[in-house]
Design a protein around this motif. Structure first.
Motif, PDB file in Angstrom:
ATOM      1  N   ASP A  84      45.345  55.110  40.137  1.00 56.32           N
ATOM      2  CA  ASP A  84      44.381  54.319  41.124  1.00 56.32           C
ATOM      3  C   ASP A  84      44.173  52.869  40.438  1.00 56.32           C
ATOM      4  O   ASP A  84      43.729  52.180  40.782  1.00 56.32           O
ATOM      5  CB  ASP A  84      43.145  54.967  41.302  1.00 56.32           C
ATOM      6  N   ARG A 126      41.176  50.220  41.039  1.00 59.65           N
ATOM      7  CA  ARG A 126      41.018  50.180  42.438  1.00 59.65           C
ATOM      8  C   ARG A 126      39.500  50.156  43.056  1.00 59.65           C
ATOM      9  O   ARG A 126      38.990  51.380  42.610  1.00 59.65           O
ATOM     10  CB  ARG A 126      42.201  50.823  43.201  1.00 59.65           C
ATOM     11  N   SER A 127      39.068  49.420  43.862  1.00 56.54           N
ATOM     12  CA  SER A 127      38.034  49.723  44.578  1.00 56.54           C
ATOM     13  C   SER A 127      37.743  50.512  45.680  1.00 56.54           C
ATOM     14  O   SER A 127      38.927  50.446  46.491  1.00 56.54           O
ATOM     15  CB  SER A 127      36.986  48.350  44.845  1.00 56.54           C
ATOM     16  N   ASP A 128      37.005  51.146  46.060  1.00 56.80           N
ATOM     17  CA  ASP A 128      36.753  52.067  46.935  1.00 56.80           C
ATOM     18  C   ASP A 128      36.797  51.230  48.388  1.00 56.80           C
ATOM     19  O   ASP A 128      37.010  51.946  49.511  1.00 56.80           O
ATOM     20  CB  ASP A 128      35.684  53.132  47.057  1.00 56.80           C
ATOM     21  N   ALA A 129      36.411  50.083  48.154  1.00 59.45           N
ATOM     22  CA  ALA A 129      36.270  49.063  49.543  1.00 59.45           C
ATOM     23  C   ALA A 129      37.634  48.596  49.974  1.00 59.45           C
ATOM     24  O   ALA A 129      37.592  47.891  50.989  1.00 59.45           O
ATOM     25  CB  ALA A 129      35.179  48.096  49.317  1.00 59.45           C
ATOM     26  N   SER A 130      38.769  48.868  49.132  1.00 55.07           N
ATOM     27  CA  SER A 130      40.045  48.420  49.617  1.00 55.07           C
ATOM     28  C   SER A 130      40.316  48.933  50.824  1.00 55.07           C
ATOM     29  O   SER A 130      40.136  50.253  51.371  1.00 55.07           O
ATOM     30  CB  SER A 130      41.040  48.777  48.288  1.00 55.07           C
ATOM     31  N   GLU A 135      43.128  44.587  49.261  1.00 61.11           N
ATOM     32  CA  GLU A 135      42.833  45.417  48.005  1.00 61.11           C
ATOM     33  C   GLU A 135      41.957  44.667  47.131  1.00 61.11           C
ATOM     34  O   GLU A 135      42.032  43.444  46.578  1.00 61.11           O
ATOM     35  CB  GLU A 135      44.313  45.941  47.411  1.00 61.11           C
ATOM     36  N   TYR A 137      40.462  45.086  43.253  1.00 61.46           N
ATOM     37  CA  TYR A 137      40.291  45.493  42.169  1.00 61.46           C
ATOM     38  C   TYR A 137      39.231  44.976  41.097  1.00 61.46           C
ATOM     39  O   TYR A 137      38.963  43.710  41.218  1.00 61.46           O
ATOM     40  CB  TYR A 137      41.797  45.492  41.223  1.00 61.46           C
TER      41      TYR A 137
END
Length: 465
Positions: A84, A126-130, A135, A137
């Motif tokens: 990730d 990677r952020s969960d908001a991507s 995307e 990060y």
């Protein structure tokens, strides 16, 4: 020693992540960097330099020197997807200039040029908001910088003179955005960072380039670590997502097996199977039917079976001695069943119907039967034997060669020879009537050899069923 341990731990973490998960190419790209650099050691020198007491060659500074604060430059970046996260390797070049201006007794200026190159290794999560288009990060870089400081007096038309070279390393928290506006290998990015330099840089080597001598308590603050914050605007490409023109590959189509055509040939009146029926199959090709298969049913058995390829048009003809011939057209395609059944019901010859016996041969100008005639006569025998109530007339015919009386007698004798053959096989004499017609009933032109050959014939006519 502590700094070396930290660097070692950071690299162990990055490469540990690399070997523990699947690695995939993410991007290759570059962009432009804008930053605010707190070169505090140099800028403190600028503060001292800008004092009124500073004189250079008898000239007084009348326009103060700017700080070195906004170096800009180009950036290159390479990224590998690891789980990730992203292993990011980047190289950034920056530069900035500043100058101080003098006017008495002549105009000139002291210029400074600052250049730096930074090689960075980082890991971004990677952020969960991507999402699919955007995307996000965040992560940490370990940056190694090498800087150079140059100076020049413009009124002397000097070239840039190197003042000092220095190195540093920094821990750099950063946030990365990737924007995919369309489906394809090219996308865009932006990175915000805060580069926190670990080591301190001593800018006191600047002193020998000026007439002014600084006291020790003044030069001490020139040793400083500093750092910078900035933003990069980038364009990336993933060459592995470039779609080349694809060679069209036809999907594998299952090859369908040929069709097994089978059935029965039966008497239309009694429904009994007809043995030794002839089945002829023709295939339609270029506007006409061409014979491809000829087979027979067994003796006393009316079944047949053949194998035919699909996607073709066929005509099947069935005939048996003593029965009317039957033909039928059909087509086999991909949707035809594997086993295709087709039965035929043949009607017997009717009263009054006349049938030409094929391949009946006599000695020339004689009523003596040749052995080549026996197969056809045996068919007539089987027909008479299977139809015990049937009565027939055996008719002999000749061409127009010779006189009428001779031809009439020859045709009568030949008809009698056929009756005698059947009588010898066991057919009752009262079921057969021999009759000679001579040349009176031609079926073709007697002016040609082909026509004469057709007119020389033996027929049988159904008198009673």
């Amino acid at each position: 020693m502590e700094s070396k341990k930290i660097i070692l731990i950071f690299f162990i973490f990055i490469f540990g992540c690399s070997f523990s998960q699947d690695i995939e190419f993410k991007y290759l790209g570059g962009g432009y960097n804008l930053s605010y650099s707190a070169l505090r050691g140099f800028n403190r020198f600028v503060d001292i330099y800008n004092k009124d007491s500073v004189k250079i060659g008898g000239s007084i500074l009348d326009e103060k020197m700017d700080y070195l604060t906004t170096p800009t430059g180009k950036n290159l970046a390479f990224g590998l997807s690891i789980g990730d996260g992203i292993l990011d390797i980047s190289y950034t070049k920056r530069r900035d200039e500043c100058s101080g201006h003098y006017s008495i007794p002549e105009e000139h200026s002291r210029d400074f040029l600052y250049k730096t190159g930074t090689l960075g290794f980082g890991y971004l999560l990677r952020s969960d908001a991507s999402g699919s288009k955007l995307e996000l990060y965040y992560g940490l870089h370990l940056d190694f910088s090498r800087g150079k400081l140059f100076t020049m007096l413009t009124n002397l038309n000097d070239d840039w003179v190197s003042v000092m070279t220095f190195g540093n390393f920094a821990f750099t928290p950063c946030a990365q955005i990737f924007f995919h506006p369309f489906n394809g290998p090219v996308f865009f990015g932006a990175r915000a960072y805060w580069q926190m330099n670990w080591g301190k840089v001593d800018f006191s080597p600047i002193h020998p380039h000026f007439d002014y001598t600084y006291a020790a308590d003044v030069t001490k603050p020139l040793k400083s670590s500093g750092g910078n914050i900035g933003i990069m605007f980038q364009v990336f490409v993933n060459p592995f997502k470039i779609k080349l023109p694809e060679r069209k590959i036809e999907p594998d189509v299952p090859v369908l097996a040929d069709v097994n055509l089978s059935g029965l040939v039966k008497d239309a009146g009694t429904n009994a199977e007809i043995g030794e029926a002839t089945i002829k199959i023709e295939k339609f090709h270029e506007g006409q039917y061409i014979e491809i298969i000829s087979t027979k049913t067994g003796t006393g058995v009316g079944s047949y079976e053949v194998t035919l390829p699909r996607n073709a048009r066929y005509r099947i003809s069935v005939e048996a001695f003593g029965y009317d011939k039957k033909s039928e057209e059909f087509e086999l395609n991909d949707y035809s069943p594997q086993d295709y059944k087709k039965d035929f019901l043949l009607p017997k010859f009717q009263v009054g119907q006349t049938i030409v016996l094929k391949n009946i041969y006599f000695k020339k100008a004689s009523a003596e039967l040749l052995s080549e005639s026996y197969p056809e006569l045996d068919k007539l025998y089987k027909f008479m034997n299977m139809s015990p109530t049937c009565e027939i007339e055996i008719a002999g015919h000749t061409s127009s060669e010779g006189n009428d009386d001779y031809n009439l007698k020859l045709s009568q004798d030949r008809a009698q020879s056929v009756v005698n053959y059947l009588k010898g096989k066991g057919i009752a004499d009262n079921r057969m009537v021999p009759r000679g017609y001579g040349e009176k009933m031609p079926i073709a032109d007697n002016d040609t050899e082909e026509g004469k050959e057709l007119n020389r014939r033996v027929e049988f006519k159904i008198l009673k069923q």
